[in-house]
Design a protein around this motif. Structure first.
Motif, mmCIF file in Angstrom:
data_model
loop_
_atom_site.group_PDB
_atom_site.id
_atom_site.type_symbol
_atom_site.label_atom_id
_atom_site.label_comp_id
_atom_site.label_asym_id
_atom_site.label_seq_id
_atom_site.Cartn_x
_atom_site.Cartn_y
_atom_site.Cartn_z
ATOM 1 N N ASP A 48 0.824 -1.207 0.000
ATOM 2 C CA ASP A 48 0.000 0.000 0.000
ATOM 3 C C ASP A 48 0.861 1.262 0.000
ATOM 4 O OD1 ASP A 48 -2.075 2.028 0.810
ATOM 5 O OD2 ASP A 48 -3.270 0.210 1.001
ATOM 6 N N MET A 49 0.506 2.190 -0.891
ATOM 7 C CA MET A 49 1.133 3.517 -0.931
ATOM 8 C C MET A 49 2.608 3.474 -1.328
ATOM 9 S SD MET A 49 0.800 6.597 1.881
ATOM 10 C CE MET A 49 2.559 6.755 2.225
ATOM 11 N N LEU A 50 2.946 2.589 -2.244
ATOM 12 C CA LEU A 50 4.330 2.501 -2.726
ATOM 13 C C LEU A 50 4.472 3.270 -4.036
ATOM 14 C CD1 LEU A 50 7.213 1.452 -2.645
ATOM 15 C CD2 LEU A 50 6.392 -0.715 -3.597
ATOM 16 N N ARG A 51 5.116 4.397 -3.964
ATOM 17 C CA ARG A 51 5.405 5.187 -5.167
ATOM 18 C C ARG A 51 6.396 4.437 -6.040
ATOM 19 N NH1 ARG A 51 6.144 11.552 -3.841
ATOM 20 N NH2 ARG A 51 7.555 11.382 -5.618
ATOM 21 N N SER B 158 -3.966 3.060 16.543
ATOM 22 C CA SER B 158 -4.043 1.847 15.734
ATOM 23 C C SER B 158 -3.361 2.047 14.379
ATOM 24 C CB SER B 158 -5.502 1.431 15.525
ATOM 25 O OG SER B 158 -6.123 2.267 14.580
ATOM 26 N N HIS B 159 -3.302 3.317 13.969
ATOM 27 C CA HIS B 159 -2.637 3.599 12.693
ATOM 28 C C HIS B 159 -1.121 3.561 12.827
ATOM 29 C CE1 HIS B 159 -3.973 4.548 8.736
ATOM 30 N NE2 HIS B 159 -2.983 5.387 8.564
ATOM 31 N N HIS B 160 -0.651 3.616 14.063
ATOM 32 C CA HIS B 160 0.790 3.566 14.285
ATOM 33 C C HIS B 160 1.323 2.144 14.232
ATOM 34 C CE1 HIS B 160 0.344 7.504 16.824
ATOM 35 N NE2 HIS B 160 0.176 7.698 15.538
ATOM 36 N N GLY B 161 0.461 1.197 14.174
ATOM 37 C CA GLY B 161 0.856 -0.192 14.368
ATOM 38 C C GLY B 161 1.795 -0.719 13.295
ATOM 39 N N VAL B 162 2.497 -1.772 13.652
ATOM 40 C CA VAL B 162 3.339 -2.510 12.716
ATOM 41 C C VAL B 162 2.576 -3.775 12.354
ATOM 42 C CG1 VAL B 162 5.521 -3.731 12.437
ATOM 43 C CG2 VAL B 162 5.439 -1.565 13.696
ATOM 44 N N THR B 163 2.155 -3.891 11.102
ATOM 45 C CA THR B 163 1.182 -4.935 10.756
ATOM 46 C C THR B 163 1.718 -5.999 9.795
ATOM 47 O OG1 THR B 163 0.328 -3.527 8.975
ATOM 48 C CG2 THR B 163 -0.778 -3.394 11.108
ATOM 49 N N ASN B 164 2.863 -5.754 9.149
ATOM 50 C CA ASN B 164 3.349 -6.731 8.168
ATOM 51 C C ASN B 164 3.503 -8.141 8.741
ATOM 52 O OD1 ASN B 164 3.465 -4.807 6.188
ATOM 53 N ND2 ASN B 164 5.687 -4.607 6.152
ATOM 54 N N PRO B 165 4.094 -8.307 9.934
ATOM 55 C CA PRO B 165 4.283 -9.680 10.427
ATOM 56 C C PRO B 165 2.961 -10.434 10.589
ATOM 57 C CG PRO B 165 5.670 -8.169 11.654
ATOM 58 C CD PRO B 165 4.747 -7.323 10.818
ATOM 59 N N TRP C 284 0.571 -3.139 4.562
ATOM 60 C CA TRP C 284 0.012 -1.814 4.871
ATOM 61 C C TRP C 284 1.038 -0.887 5.499
ATOM 62 C CZ3 TRP C 284 -3.849 1.549 4.425
ATOM 63 C CH2 TRP C 284 -4.271 2.344 5.478
ATOM 64 N N ASP C 285 2.205 -1.417 5.872
ATOM 65 C CA ASP C 285 3.108 -0.610 6.704
ATOM 66 C C ASP C 285 3.770 0.562 5.973
ATOM 67 O OD1 ASP C 285 2.579 -1.836 9.080
ATOM 68 O OD2 ASP C 285 4.252 -3.240 8.966
ATOM 69 N N TRP D 237 11.227 -2.377 4.843
ATOM 70 C CA TRP D 237 10.561 -3.294 5.778
ATOM 71 C C TRP D 237 9.516 -4.147 5.048
ATOM 72 C CZ3 TRP D 237 10.163 -5.766 10.211
ATOM 73 C CH2 TRP D 237 8.935 -5.987 10.828
ATOM 74 N N CYS D 238 8.822 -3.552 4.097
ATOM 75 C CA CYS D 238 7.880 -4.321 3.282
ATOM 76 C C CYS D 238 8.624 -5.287 2.361
ATOM 77 C CB CYS D 238 7.001 -3.374 2.442
ATOM 78 S SG CYS D 238 5.797 -2.454 3.419
ATOM 79 N N ASP D 239 9.719 -4.809 1.797
ATOM 80 C CA ASP D 239 10.513 -5.662 0.902
ATOM 81 C C ASP D 239 10.987 -6.924 1.640
ATOM 82 O OD1 ASP D 239 12.108 -5.574 -1.851
ATOM 83 O OD2 ASP D 239 13.504 -6.258 -0.300
ATOM 84 N N VAL D 240 11.327 -6.767 2.902
ATOM 85 C CA VAL D 240 11.753 -7.921 3.710
ATOM 86 C C VAL D 240 10.609 -8.945 3.808
ATOM 87 C CG1 VAL D 240 12.259 -8.616 6.090
ATOM 88 C CG2 VAL D 240 13.516 -6.724 5.046
ATOM 89 N N HIS D 241 9.387 -8.453 3.897
ATOM 90 C CA HIS D 241 8.251 -9.375 4.008
ATOM 91 C C HIS D 241 7.887 -10.018 2.675
ATOM 92 C CE1 HIS D 241 8.159 -7.509 7.919
ATOM 93 N NE2 HIS D 241 7.503 -8.583 8.317
#
Ligand SMILES: [Zn+2]
Length: 472
Positions: free
Chosen positions: A34-37, A169-176, A201-202, A259-263
């Motif tokens: 999400d939101m990746l330019r 809740s918007h601050h959360g880390v959700t990828n894992p 989403w992170d 961080w998303c790339d790692v996932h």
């Protein structure tokens, strides 16, 4: 959700594939960051190494260098991704009154009809099934347990009345949570052909990547106020902010991308471990980008500039698409569905407006596309078309129409207004052609829009996250 009998035409297409001893129906994994330019992805020319895994995937597959979303925000863009229909036709455009109609056939429904196991794992509120995006998924799970639990009716009233809780809740880390749930499902369903959608989403604000990604790109001596939180709400984050603060903000965004790339890497590693990589089509893409004051404002869902709608698309399809191919032609969000249909050996739905990208990926000559994007939420009614090296943006509310020569002005900083000749006239005709297509397709299908029934907590969460309303 729509369950339909398998049409005869589809059975005829499937029969040879099922009967052939050596023909395997490919699995499909679609990852939406999400939101990746696009211009923050290394292989798209970014100066930082944010995306080594995605770049490696591009080396093993096809990278579409000029890919454009249907919309500058989450809900309509994913609806277009799932349906291959323009926003004006699928109608799921504003998040306040209309969900995706049941009568529209989604990608997940197509795969389900073809005997695939289907699953979706997501973390952002606009992917909630209340918006109709869960159609066709055997399992469709909101992977933020505390938010999901509240939305499912536990303590809704209490939670919905606490804006601070929504912001947190918007601050959360959700990828894992997303990747763990997807991985568990994959281990269970490895024997079946599967269609799996994973939403990371992170990278979407706020920008709070876990260590070491929080310090991966920033200035170690930075001691200003920017910590990645409250991107949207903090009044100190504005177009005139100190350059050091802006650089720190973007460094944290880039940390989130890595961080998303790692996932993505974790998911690809699981395919390798389960020996599924050779039989799985992998897509990495996004729904939209965002603005860091490129044109004066922050966030998205307010303009159709390139930073908001230019997104990456990488497809690895072993044995089905070449390796290391880069497609420079213009491609569109609505083309993904037909592409996956062709690569999977399935007949395209006659409802799809997009066209398969497989011929382009194989290096064949195809007629150039026109990319239409729309913003039909809040008080906005804007449309843009990109055709060749030109881009026209039409604001229906103000009546303003400007165009850009992307060859000489790729950042869209020099608006032109003459629509009577040359590129301006060509773009005007392209826009008219797209509008005629919308009218024809909309008339053909006449989808009944259905009202969105949002759980109260979801509605509150969306408002608190900076979405919903013309305040961003
Ligand atoms: Zn989004």
């Amino acid at each position: 959700m729509m369950l339909r009998p398998v049409p005869l035409s589809l059975l005829l297409v499937l029969l040879p594939a099922c009967g052939g001893e050596h023909q395997v129906r490919p699995n499909v994994l679609v990852i939406s960051i999400d939101m990746l330019r696009a211009d923050h992805v290394s292989s798209y020319g970014y100066e930082r190494t944010t995306t080594p895994t995605i770049d490696g995937l591009a080396d093993d597959g096809v990278r579409f260098a000029r890919h454009v979303s249907s919309a500058p925000w989450t809900l309509p863009a994913h609806a277009a991704m799932f349906t291959s229909l323009p926003d004006s036709v699928h109608g799921c455009v504003d998040g306040t009154s209309n969900a995706l109609p049941d009568g529209i056939t989604t990608l997940a429904e197509r795969y389900s009809q073809a005997g695939y196991g289907t699953s979706g794992f997501f973390a952002g509120p606009y992917l909630h099934p209340a918006f109709g995006l869960g159609q066709g998924f055997d399992e469709y799970r909101f992977c933020v347990p505390d938010l999901a639990a509240r939305l499912d009716g536990q303590s809704v009233d209490q939670w919905a009345g606490d804006p601070a809780a929504h912001r947190r809740s918007h601050h959360g880390v959700t990828n894992p949570g997303v990747v763990n749930a997807a991985s568990a499902w994959l281990r269970e369903h490895r024997e079946d052909p599967f269609f799996m959608f994973v939403h990371l989403w992170d990278a979407h604000f706020d920008f709070v990547p876990p260590a070491p990604f929080d310090a991966r790109f920033g200035d170690p001596s930075y001691d200003g106020f920017v910590d990645g939180r409250e991107f949207f709400f903090d009044q100190r984050i504005h177009g005139g902010m100190d350059d050091r603060d802006l650089r720190q903000l973007i460094a944290l965004y880039d940390g989130e991308i890595m961080w998303c790339d790692v996932h993505v890497k974790l998911l690809l590693g699981l395919l390798d471990e389960l020996q599924l990589a050779d039989d799985t089509i992998v897509v990495v893409t996004s729904d939209h980008g965002t603005e860091f004051f490129d044109h004066g404002s922050k966030g998205h869902r307010r303009t159709l500039y390139g930073e908001a709608i230019n997104i990456p698309l990488v497809i690895r399809a072993p044995g089905r698409l070449p390796r290391g191919m880069v497609v420079d032609d213009l491609t569109r969000m609505v083309d993904l569905g037909p592409t996956l249909m062709e690569l999977s050996g399935l007949a395209p739905s006659n409802e799809f407006v997009g066209q398969s990208l497989a011929p382009l990926a194989r290096g064949e000559d195809v007629p150039p596309r026109i990319a239409l994007s729309e913003l039909l939420a809040d008080q906005n009614r804007m449309r843009s078309v990109i055709s060749g090296q030109g881009k026209l943006v039409w604001n229906e509310v103000t009546g303003d129409a400007v165009w850009f020569n992307l060859a000489s002005d790729p950042k869209e900083l020099k608006p032109q207004r003459d629509l009577t000749q040359g590129l301006g006239l060509e773009l005007l005709r392209a826009l008219q052609a797209e509008m005629e297509t919308i009218e024809r397709v909309a008339e053909q299908h006449q989808y009944p829009w259905q009202p969105i029934v949002l759980p109260p907590a979801l509605d509150s969460a969306i408002r608190a996250s900076g979405y919903g309303g013309g305040d961003k």
